[in-house]
Design a protein around this motif. Structure first.
Motif, PDB file in Angstrom:
ATOM      1  N   GLU B  74     149.598 140.555  20.219  1.00 30.24           N
ATOM      2  CA  GLU B  74     148.286 141.205  20.513  1.00 30.24           C
ATOM      3  C   GLU B  74     148.262 140.716  22.118  1.00 30.24           C
ATOM      4  OE1 GLU B  74     145.569 141.749  18.445  1.00 30.24           O
ATOM      5  OE2 GLU B  74     147.314 142.096  17.679  1.00 30.24           O
ATOM      6  N   ARG B  79     145.541 144.074  21.125  1.00 30.17           N
ATOM      7  CA  ARG B  79     144.060 143.861  20.945  1.00 30.17           C
ATOM      8  C   ARG B  79     143.491 144.673  21.870  1.00 30.17           C
ATOM      9  NH1 ARG B  79     140.734 139.964  19.670  1.00 30.17           N
ATOM     10  NH2 ARG B  79     138.978 139.631  21.131  1.00 30.17           N
ATOM     11  N   ARG B 102     142.378 140.996  10.955  1.00 30.35           N
ATOM     12  CA  ARG B 102     142.505 141.291  12.553  1.00 30.35           C
ATOM     13  C   ARG B 102     141.381 141.968  13.383  1.00 30.35           C
ATOM     14  NH1 ARG B 102     148.012 139.220  15.736  1.00 30.35           N
ATOM     15  NH2 ARG B 102     146.521 137.107  15.986  1.00 30.35           N
TER      16      ARG B 102
END
Lengths: 63, 263
Positions: B74, B79, B102
């Protein structure tokens, strides 16, 4: 009015075996295919739509 | 499938064993009188279904540590890529392989989010995360190879870091195309086999290990699989082995060819 699932969810779902529409059954909590009659358990509000979890013949209390 | 959810199921009825059920060969459930299909019928064990069960068990086992285990990825850009790709989500959204949820925080002005996953424990975490974040998400335990939705029900279909571990990616991508409206979008964030010849070979070798230890392949040809599934790639962003793919259903396209499922 849906009692087991969030509003509007069952209307967009279908049976993974035969693509039939589904209906709710409260005891035991499950979704039942209107066409082929198999049932899918609903646990903690989450329908279990997996082939290996299919309940043949609906698994109803009257069977 | 042996489900290994960590929550007790005290009220679960004594269902007949699904494994004990085998429809007759001429049953419409096996396609005899039903719609023509080249897919295996219910209860039929295939190498893909066996592999998919192993994936399910693996994700159930790792659910409690998944976010910790995945944190470095991430921080190294996943992300950021999620946010960028999911900014294209509109209307009703289906997320396949929702995992621990997520992506939920990245959906902006969408009308509905349905998330599916094969892992009970991952879904339990997604449910908690959605509640904590105040995000409404309808969660279902379901398999990407057989989506429990009617055709053309979603404006956007999403899968992030999923098709590296799906047993039959072309079949699953066809399913995404089926449930996505013709004017909808299919958003995919995936790592793929490197195009560099040597690095591609290394990914092939590494896959022997990653499959066994982590359940994913480092050598998936997801762009090619998207096309083989009859989808059209509207846009793709390539960064190293990462692909941010925006695909659209193309229902008249040929669905021949595609990647082997065992690479």
């Amino acid at each position: 009015m849906s009692e087991l699932l969030p509003e509007g969810l069952i209307e967009i779902m279908q049976c993974i075996i035969c693509t039939g529409s589904l209906s709710e059954r409260l005891e035991p909590p499950s979704l039942v295919c209107d066409d082929c009659g198999v049932a899918y358990p609903v646990e903690d509000g989450i329908p279990i739509m997996l082939e290996d979890e299919v309940i043949p013949g609906g698994g109803g209390l009257d069977e | 499938m042996t489900r290994s959810g960590n929550r007790p199921l005290p009220n679960r009825p004594a269902w007949p064993s699904p494994l004990a059920w085998c429809p007759p060969e001429d049953s419409p459930l096996l396609g005899g009188a039903g719609p023509a299909s080249d897919e295996p019928g219910p209860g039929v064990r295939t190498p893909e279904s066996v592999e998919q069960q192993a994936v399910t068990r693996r994700y159930d086992r790792m659910a409690s540590l998944y976010d910790v285990y995945d944190a470095p990825m991430e921080l190294m850009g996943t992300r950021r890529r999620r946010g960028r790709l999911l900014s294209h989500a509109r209307g009703s959204v289906l997320e396949v392989g929702v995992g621990t949820g997520r992506n939920l925080e990245h959906y902006g002005e969408v009308s509905r989010v349905c998330g599916i996953d094969v892992s009970t424990r991952m879904l339990a975490r997604a449910k908690r995360r959605a509640a904590q974040a105040g995000v409404g998400a309808d969660l279902l335990e379901a398999d990407a190879h057989a989506l429990p939705f009617a055709d053309d029900e979603f404006d956007t279909s999403v899968a992030t870091c999923v098709f590296c571990s799906v047993a039959d990616p072309v079949r699953a991508l066809r399913e995404l195309g089926r449930v996505t409206r013709a004017d909808g979008r299919i958003l995919l964030l995936e790592h793929v086999r490197p195009r560099h010849r040597l690095l591609g070979r290394l990914a092939d070798i590494a896959t022997a290990v990653t499959r066994r230890l982590f359940g994913f392949r480092a050598n998936r040809r997801t762009e090619e699989n998207v096309l083989a599934a009859g989808l059209e790639i509207a846009d793709v962003r390539r960064e190293g082995v990462w692909r941010e793919i925006i695909a659209v259903p193309q229902r008249c396209a040929s669905t021949d060819g595609g990647e082997d499922t065992g690479s």
